[in-house]
Scaffold this active site. Structure first.
Site, short mmCIF file in Angstrom:
data_model
loop_
_atom_site.label_atom_id
_atom_site.label_comp_id
_atom_site.label_asym_id
_atom_site.label_seq_id
_atom_site.Cartn_x
_atom_site.Cartn_y
_atom_site.Cartn_z
N ASP A 1 -8.73 -11.34 -18.30
CA ASP A 1 -8.57 -12.56 -19.09
C ASP A 1 -7.11 -12.76 -19.47
O ASP A 1 -6.81 -11.83 -20.33
CB ASP A 1 -9.43 -12.26 -20.45
CG ASP A 1 -9.61 -13.68 -21.35
OD1 ASP A 1 -8.95 -14.58 -20.91
OD2 ASP A 1 -10.16 -13.40 -22.19
N HIS B 1 0.67 -1.18 0.20
CA HIS B 1 -0.01 0.05 -0.06
C HIS B 1 0.76 1.28 -0.06
O HIS B 1 0.59 2.53 -0.26
CB HIS B 1 -1.00 0.02 1.31
CG HIS B 1 -2.33 0.65 0.96
ND1 HIS B 1 -2.33 1.82 0.10
CD2 HIS B 1 -3.56 0.30 1.58
CE1 HIS B 1 -3.60 2.11 0.07
NE2 HIS B 1 -4.26 1.20 1.15
#
Length: 427
Positions: free
Chosen positions: A370, A159
């Site tokens: 994908d 983060h």
């Protein structure tokens, strides 16, 4: 469930060495303020999509993922570096941790009954308890193979250099490279010049992420229930995020042991709120917290109507505009930013006040990830931080999955609240 068995662990480096003039990536002020934890994501893929023919093997899939990851890191090279204090990333191409694991579970077991303690096992790191170890990789991947042939790709990014948008950018770039689309995502690496860094450190209170005290559960709002919920809120064109946030906040306040004071802090993506607009592919932490408190009656009582809460949430989010962002960039930016962050931590660890942190991932194109074998069957995160609510989109695109973390006693009451039971289903 037993943890997945590790098959192999290695480091994936960028396919092309990072030029010497790009070896240092400075953290911005907003990066410095980010907690020293990892941002997690898990993508699940079914066996029928992965193995369209008998000629495809798990080894083929693994090699394909590693090769495309290496190529992707050439463009997103800071993600293959190492943190140097709270100042910068050394883009030294030390690489991404890459773990292969296998489990005796079936993918269907996860999709039908996901549980947080199980999902955490599909990540390469415990995303909440990593501190600021400079030896740890900034990015880590764990590819989990299910007994049925399905896989789960668990990703963690520090983060300190990434928000949810950065994570989504990385996954999008990697999946497109894997599929061979050839689209090159050029990262924009300017946040440090826009939010100049300062000399200070941050820490995360351990009480905020205590696994013993808090429980995380998923609440699903389908399209039909969202439409009904919207009809109960009398503001112009309420968004899915506004109505779900309002409902969860109201139910949390009603079921809290101490509801004398409460506020919501909603993470707001700054990229589209600045002039000129920052590119969506801008790496780093480019978010700020919009603070909302309930309206009060003349007698000082809180107004807990869904319409009132939704209106206040909308107002506070819209206040995070270009003028507001400029105050974070000015001379008083550090004191303003640090003051807000200190207040957030104090509210989180307070036993007197209720503070709820919301983050919406509903616009991230996670279900378009994908890698060459179709879109994921499911995408989720595993945030397990006190009073944190992560809003995820559903695969159908018209619903919301809310991952809610509360202490055990509060959760027991929250999930039985009539509003939650009417509009959400647990899963």
């Amino acid at each position: 469930m037993m943890k997945p068995e590790t098959i192999s662990a290695e480091t994936i480096k960028p396919a092309t060495p990072t030029p010497s003039e790009l070896k240092t990536f400075k953290l911005s002020l907003l990066d410095q303020l980010a907690p020293p934890i990892y941002v997690p994501l898990i993508l699940f893929y079914s066996a029928t999509d992965l193995y369209p023919s008998d000629s495809t093997s798990s080894v083929d899939i693994s090699n394909h993922l590693k090769t495309s990851l290496s190529t992707t890191l050439t463009q997103l090279y800071p993600l293959a570096g190492r943190l140097r204090g709270n100042i910068s990333v050394e883009c030294n191409d030390e690489g991404v941790t890459y773990i292969e694991a296998k489990t005796n579970m079936m993918l269907s077991e996860i999709l039908e009954n996901p549980k947080m303690d199980v999902l955490l096992n599909f990540l390469p790191f415990d995303s909440n308890n990593v501190g600021s170890n400079e030896e740890l990789a900034i990015t880590a991947v764990q590819v989990n193979h299910f007994k049925c042939g399905g896989i789960a790709i668990g990703v963690c990014i520090s983060h300190k250099i990434a928000d949810g948008t950065t994570l989504a950018t990385f996954v999008s770039a990697w999946s497109k490279k894997s599929k061979g689309i050839g689209e090159i995502i050029i990262p924009h690496l300017a946040p440090a010049s826009i939010f100049p860094p300062r000399d200070f450190n941050t820490s995360m209170p351990s009480d905020v992420t205590s696994k013993e005290k808090y429980v995380t559960k998923r609440f699903i709002f389908d399209a039909q229930k969202l439409a009904l919920l919207r009809s109960n809120i009398a503001i112009a064109n309420p968004t899915k995020v506004e109505v779900v946030t309002s409902l969860i906040w109201k139910s949390a306040m009603v079921t809290s042991r101490d509801n004398s004071s409460s506020l919501v802090k909603h993470a707001v993506n700054l990229r589209g709120r600045m002039c000129p607009r920052m590119h969506d592919n801008s790496l780093g932490n480019l978010w700020w917290l919009a603070v909302t408190r309930p309206m009060l009656t003349k007698e000082g009582e809180r107004k807990l109507t869904l319409t009132g809460l939704a209106g206040e949430i909308r107002r506070s989010i819209r206040e995070i505009d270009n003028n507001y962002v400029r105050t974070l960039q000015g001379e008083d930016g550090l004191s303003k930013a640090c003051g807000s962050s200190k207040e957030t931590f104090q509210w989180f660890i307070s036993e007197i006040h209720d503070c709820y942190l919301f983050s919406s991932w509903t616009r991230f194109p996670l279900y378009e990830s994908d890698f060459g074998w179709g879109n994921p069957a499911w995408a989720c995160t595993t945030a397990h931080v006190k009073n944190t609510i992560i809003l995820m989109g559903t695969k159908s695109g018209d619903g919301i999955e809310a991952w809610v973390t509360l202490d055990e006693q509060h959760m027991a009451a929250f999930e039985q609240d009539p509003n939650i039971m009417e509009f959400a289903s647990m899963g």
